[in-house]
Design a protein around this motif. Structure first.
Motif, PDB file in Angstrom:
ATOM      1  N   UNK A  98       0.828  -1.203   0.000  1.00 44.56           N
ATOM      2  CA  UNK A  98       0.000   0.000   0.000  1.00 44.56           C
ATOM      3  C   UNK A  98       0.865   1.257   0.000  1.00 44.56           C
ATOM      4  N   UNK A  99       1.910   1.244   0.793  1.00 45.89           N
ATOM      5  CA  UNK A  99       2.814   2.387   0.888  1.00 45.89           C
ATOM      6  C   UNK A  99       3.544   2.597  -0.438  1.00 45.89           C
ATOM      7  N   UNK A 100       3.936   1.509  -1.084  1.00 47.73           N
ATOM      8  CA  UNK A 100       4.713   1.583  -2.325  1.00 47.73           C
ATOM      9  C   UNK A 100       3.930   2.231  -3.461  1.00 47.73           C
ATOM     10  N   UNK A 101       2.621   2.320  -3.326  1.00 46.80           N
ATOM     11  CA  UNK A 101       1.822   3.004  -4.339  1.00 46.80           C
ATOM     12  C   UNK A 101       2.051   4.511  -4.306  1.00 46.80           C
ATOM     13  N   UNK A 102       2.518   5.025  -3.166  1.00 41.55           N
ATOM     14  CA  UNK A 102       2.714   6.464  -2.993  1.00 41.55           C
ATOM     15  C   UNK A 102       4.170   6.878  -2.850  1.00 41.55           C
ATOM     16  N   UNK A 103       5.025   5.966  -2.401  1.00 38.38           N
ATOM     17  CA  UNK A 103       6.415   6.272  -2.061  1.00 38.38           C
ATOM     18  C   UNK A 103       7.308   5.211  -2.701  1.00 38.38           C
ATOM     19  N   UNK A 104       8.489   5.611  -3.133  1.00 34.60           N
ATOM     20  CA  UNK A 104       9.447   4.618  -3.625  1.00 34.60           C
ATOM     21  C   UNK A 104       9.997   3.866  -2.419  1.00 34.60           C
ATOM     22  N   UNK A 105       9.926   2.540  -2.461  1.00 32.59           N
ATOM     23  CA  UNK A 105      10.383   1.706  -1.358  1.00 32.59           C
ATOM     24  C   UNK A 105      11.499   0.793  -1.867  1.00 32.59           C
ATOM     25  N   UNK A 106      12.626   0.812  -1.175  1.00 36.89           N
ATOM     26  CA  UNK A 106      13.739  -0.084  -1.472  1.00 36.89           C
ATOM     27  C   UNK A 106      13.812  -1.079  -0.326  1.00 36.89           C
ATOM     28  N   UNK A 107      13.786  -2.374  -0.661  1.00 39.01           N
ATOM     29  CA  UNK A 107      13.769  -3.421   0.360  1.00 39.01           C
ATOM     30  C   UNK A 107      14.958  -4.348   0.164  1.00 39.01           C
ATOM     31  N   UNK A 108      15.690  -4.593   1.241  1.00 39.55           N
ATOM     32  CA  UNK A 108      16.720  -5.630   1.250  1.00 39.55           C
ATOM     33  C   UNK A 108      16.129  -6.791   2.034  1.00 39.55           C
ATOM     34  N   UNK A 109      15.996  -7.955   1.391  1.00 40.78           N
ATOM     35  CA  UNK A 109      15.346  -9.074   2.059  1.00 40.78           C
ATOM     36  C   UNK A 109      15.747 -10.405   1.455  1.00 40.78           C
ATOM     37  N   UNK A 110      15.717 -11.429   2.296  1.00 44.55           N
ATOM     38  CA  UNK A 110      15.900 -12.812   1.855  1.00 44.55           C
ATOM     39  C   UNK A 110      14.555 -13.520   1.757  1.00 44.55           C
ATOM     40  N   UNK A 111      13.493 -12.885   2.234  1.00 44.49           N
ATOM     41  CA  UNK A 111      12.182 -13.514   2.296  1.00 44.49           C
ATOM     42  C   UNK A 111      11.401 -13.257   1.003  1.00 44.49           C
ATOM     43  N   UNK A 112      11.004 -14.312   0.302  1.00 37.54           N
ATOM     44  CA  UNK A 112      10.346 -14.129  -0.991  1.00 37.54           C
ATOM     45  C   UNK A 112       8.969 -13.474  -0.922  1.00 37.54           C
ATOM     46  N   UNK A 113       8.224 -13.636   0.167  1.00 38.71           N
ATOM     47  CA  UNK A 113       6.869 -13.085   0.213  1.00 38.71           C
ATOM     48  C   UNK A 113       6.872 -11.565   0.082  1.00 38.71           C
ATOM     49  N   UNK A 114       7.795 -10.891   0.727  1.00 42.75           N
ATOM     50  CA  UNK A 114       7.832  -9.430   0.639  1.00 42.75           C
ATOM     51  C   UNK A 114       8.252  -8.992  -0.764  1.00 42.75           C
ATOM     52  N   UNK A 115       9.084  -9.797  -1.425  1.00 43.15           N
ATOM     53  CA  UNK A 115       9.559  -9.446  -2.759  1.00 43.15           C
ATOM     54  C   UNK A 115       8.474  -9.574  -3.821  1.00 43.15           C
ATOM     55  N   UNK A 116       7.420 -10.333  -3.523  1.00 43.79           N
ATOM     56  CA  UNK A 116       6.300 -10.466  -4.457  1.00 43.79           C
ATOM     57  C   UNK A 116       5.617  -9.121  -4.711  1.00 43.79           C
ATOM     58  N   UNK A 117       5.774  -8.199  -3.794  1.00 44.43           N
ATOM     59  CA  UNK A 117       5.125  -6.893  -3.913  1.00 44.43           C
ATOM     60  C   UNK A 117       6.016  -5.854  -4.586  1.00 44.43           C
ATOM     61  N   UNK A 118       7.181  -6.267  -5.023  1.00 42.01           N
ATOM     62  CA  UNK A 118       8.123  -5.348  -5.659  1.00 42.01           C
ATOM     63  C   UNK A 118       7.941  -5.362  -7.168  1.00 42.01           C
ATOM     64  N   UNK A 119       8.069  -4.198  -7.786  1.00 39.79           N
ATOM     65  CA  UNK A 119       7.961  -4.164  -9.242  1.00 39.79           C
ATOM     66  C   UNK A 119       9.303  -4.417  -9.914  1.00 39.79           C
ATOM     67  N   UNK A 120      10.367  -4.409  -9.132  1.00 42.97           N
ATOM     68  CA  UNK A 120      11.696  -4.707  -9.661  1.00 42.97           C
ATOM     69  C   UNK A 120      12.499  -5.406  -8.572  1.00 42.97           C
ATOM     70  N   UNK A 121      13.093  -6.546  -8.898  1.00 44.96           N
ATOM     71  CA  UNK A 121      13.884  -7.318  -7.939  1.00 44.96           C
ATOM     72  C   UNK A 121      15.291  -7.464  -8.494  1.00 44.96           C
ATOM     73  N   UNK A 122      16.273  -7.081  -7.698  1.00 46.07           N
ATOM     74  CA  UNK A 122      17.671  -7.208  -8.075  1.00 46.07           C
ATOM     75  C   UNK A 122      18.335  -8.128  -7.064  1.00 46.07           C
TER      76      UNK A 122
END
Length: 142
Positions: A98-122
């Motif tokens: 929900x937050x990412x719809x309004x703000x750019x969010x950069x996430x460092x994570x090993x957990x795949x569930x949170x990465x499902x909500x990312x529009x770009x994964x590096x």
């Protein structure tokens, strides 16, 4: 990890000023407002030293709310869903989405569930970038 600086009520733990509208907006975006408003004193309810009465998911969503006050353009999160159960992880992931719809969010994570909500994964390894993929269905391309 418990945050020892969290000692006041919901309002002061989100923002050190008396900006009730900003606090309510941030709590709403972090998917906490409904939980807080049903408490006897609402956002004035004392969270307590170290916020030990909060679940891990509530702590993470409170951290998201704190990050949102002031209208940032960028939020960086390091392992936002580590050390929480699966249900809390879903709640935090939904709040991040929900937050990412309004703000750019950069996430460092090993957990795949949170990465499902990312529009770009590096994916980054010891030697640098291993792979990069776009997931336009996850959000608006920025």
């Amino acid at each position: 990890r418990r945050h020892t600086r969290l000692q006041g009520d919901w309002s002061s733990d989100v923002c050190s000023s008396d900006l009730d509208d900003d606090v309510r907006g941030a709590l709403g975006a972090a998917d906490l407002l409904e939980e807080v408003e049903v408490l006897e004193h609402g956002i004035e309810t004392v969270v307590g030293p170290g916020a030990t009465a909060l679940s891990g998911g509530q702590m993470q969503r409170l951290a998201i709310a704190r990050a949102l006050v002031g209208g940032p353009q960028l939020i960086v999160m390091d392992e936002p869903t580590s050390a929480i159960d699966q249900e809390s992880e879903r709640e935090v992931a939904a709040a991040v989405a929900a937050v990412a719809a309004e703000v750019t969010v950069v996430i460092a994570s090993h957990r795949p569930q949170i990465l499902e909500h990312c529009d770009r994964v590096i994916e980054i390894g010891p030697e640098g970038v291993i792979s990069e993929r776009r997931q336009p269905q996850a959000g608006v391309e920025r």
